[in-house]
Design an enzyme around this catalytic site. Structure first.
Site, short mmCIF file in Angstrom:
data_model
loop_
_atom_site.label_atom_id
_atom_site.label_comp_id
_atom_site.label_asym_id
_atom_site.label_seq_id
_atom_site.Cartn_x
_atom_site.Cartn_y
_atom_site.Cartn_z
N ASP A 144 -91.97 -101.00 -4.38
CA ASP A 144 -93.43 -100.93 -4.55
C ASP A 144 -93.96 -102.09 -5.39
OD1 ASP A 144 -92.29 -99.98 -6.95
OD2 ASP A 144 -92.78 -97.90 -6.48
N ASN A 213 -93.18 -86.15 -11.70
CA ASN A 213 -93.84 -85.24 -10.76
C ASN A 213 -93.14 -85.24 -9.40
OD1 ASN A 213 -94.51 -87.69 -9.64
ND2 ASN A 213 -96.74 -87.46 -9.83
N HIS A 215 -92.37 -88.00 -7.63
CA HIS A 215 -92.66 -89.11 -6.72
C HIS A 215 -91.45 -90.02 -6.54
CE1 HIS A 215 -94.37 -91.67 -10.24
NE2 HIS A 215 -93.28 -92.28 -9.85
N GLU A 220 -96.65 -90.11 -3.84
CA GLU A 220 -97.04 -89.09 -4.81
C GLU A 220 -97.13 -87.71 -4.16
OE1 GLU A 220 -97.17 -89.67 -7.89
OE2 GLU A 220 -98.29 -91.47 -8.45
C1 GLP Z 1 -92.75 -95.53 -11.23
C2 GLP Z 1 -92.26 -96.22 -9.94
C3 GLP Z 1 -91.11 -95.48 -9.37
C4 GLP Z 1 -90.18 -95.11 -10.48
C5 GLP Z 1 -90.81 -94.03 -11.28
C6 GLP Z 1 -90.01 -93.59 -12.49
O1 GLP Z 1 -94.09 -95.26 -11.18
N1 GLP Z 1 -93.25 -96.43 -8.95
O2 GLP Z 1 -90.49 -96.26 -8.37
O3 GLP Z 1 -88.97 -94.66 -9.96
O4 GLP Z 1 -92.15 -94.31 -11.57
O5 GLP Z 1 -90.28 -94.38 -13.58
P1 GLP Z 1 -89.35 -94.37 -14.85
O6 GLP Z 1 -88.03 -94.89 -14.40
O7 GLP Z 1 -90.02 -95.29 -15.83
O8 GLP Z 1 -89.28 -92.97 -15.32
#
Ligand code: GLP
Length: 329
Positions: A144, A213, A215, A220
């Site tokens: 992303d 959540n 995702h 989402e």
């Molecule tokens: C972000 C990214 C995801 C990631 C997730 C977890 O928003 N878009 O690809 O896996 O949230 O983030 P973190 O690893 O900081 O908990």
């Protein structure tokens, strides 16, 4: 290599949007597993996931079990590797990803951002420096990137990936890909990105983080999930977690919420077409959603639950993140 992962989900016409399978598969698991394995239907009852065979199970809503017109996706029990802490999780991931690269030097990887994969990337860099691991033939696709930001935006994922991995190993410029945040035509950009993935032969190994959540990438929770690469709106809680420095200012500057509010993201279908999926997660904040993802209903309300539709998923969880997977969600 041919793409062996099935796509056992229902599509609404050609829109590529998936409705939910709010179907519980505990009944079926109960039938198929040995007599010493029990799957209580009540929530909160301990279940030892270690005794669940990693096979595939046909998902049948009990109310529709005799209806031959009902589509019957196959659900799978993932491999779950529990590690003591974030560091151990990262090293275990480094073992698996490093070995995958050595085994197939021209592997196609899907890569996550966020705090979770930082330790993995550090371990890959160490293997490159100290152990001769080469990424010179690897192709990567990030999951992303925010829409409309400058390529060198400090919150953007181009800079993140350069500073944590790409500039520190021998992967050639041009072999790593992220959606172009500056694209003038978003529709063309999502098609270009999906096309690039297809043209590469498809993703061999998708490495994923998980949002608190549920995702995956920026898919989402909602009423539906979108299959291919698309533009997604960030959920409020995702935005608040991703921009802790902006969050306190929101009260006085509500217009800030519009920044980083949409992102290009690979779709849930793009992810499920990967030949293998590796999910990393650490921390207590993700324990509940992970338990639901692994054992609960397959529903777009928890995008990570769609991973049950893939036959080859490995979760590497630290002790806190994995602390609920032994309990029914
Ligand atoms: C972000 C990214 C995801 C990631 C997730 C977890 O928003 N878009 O690809 O896996 O949230 O983030 P973190 O690893 O900081 O908990």
């Amino acid at each position: 290599m041919s793409n062996s992962a099935p796509t056992p989900f229902r599509r609404d016409g050609d829109s590529g949007r998936f409705g939910g399978y709010c179907l519980w598969h505990h009944y079926r698991l109960q039938e198929r597993t040995s007599s010493r394995t029990t799957f209580p239907k009540r929530a909160g009852v301990p279940v030892d996931i270690a005794v669940v065979p990693r096979g595939s199970y046909t998902l049948l809503p009990c109310s529709q079990a005799r209806d031959e017109t009902v589509e019957r996706p196959t659900v799978h029990v993932p491999e779950i590797l529990l590690e003591a802490d974030y560091n151990a999780m990262s090293l275990r991931a480094g073992d698996i990803v490093g070995e995958a690269i050595r085994h197939n030097p021209s592997i196609v990887l899907a890569l996550p951002t966020g705090t979770t994969p930082i330790g993995l990337y550090a371990d890959l860099v160490r293997r490159y420096r100290d152990e001769g691991l080469s990424l010179s033939a690897v192709t990567t696709f990030n999951l992303d990137e925010y829409v409309g930001i400058a390529v060198d935006d400090p919150e953007g994922y181009h800079g993140f990936m350069r500073s944590h991995l790409f500039d520190l190993v021998d992967i050639p410029e041009g072999a790593w890909h992220l959606p172009n945040p500056q694209a003038t035509d978003a529709g063309a950009e999502v098609r270009r990105y999906e096309g690039l993935i297809d043209a590469s032969g498809g993703i061999d190994l998708a490495i994923l983080g998980v949002g608190a959540n549920g995702h995956l990438a920026f898919n989402e929770p909602g009423d539906t999930l979108t299959g291919p690469t698309h533009v997604a709106a960030l959920a409020d809680d995702t935005w608040l977690r991703n921009f802790p420095s902006l969050a306190p200012r929101l009260k006085d500057e509500p217009e800030l919420r519009a920044r980083y509010s949409t992102a290009y993201t690979v779709g849930i279908g793009t992810i499920l077409r990967a030949r293998k999926i590796l999910v990393l997660a650490s921390g207590m904040a993700k324990a509940s959603i992970l338990a639901s993802a692994v054992r609960g209903a397959i529903t777009p309300r928890n995008p990570a639950s769609f991973l049950q539709l893939h036959p080859d998923v490995t979760f590497i969880l630290d002790e806190a993140a994995g602390s609920w997977v032994h309990y029914t969600a």
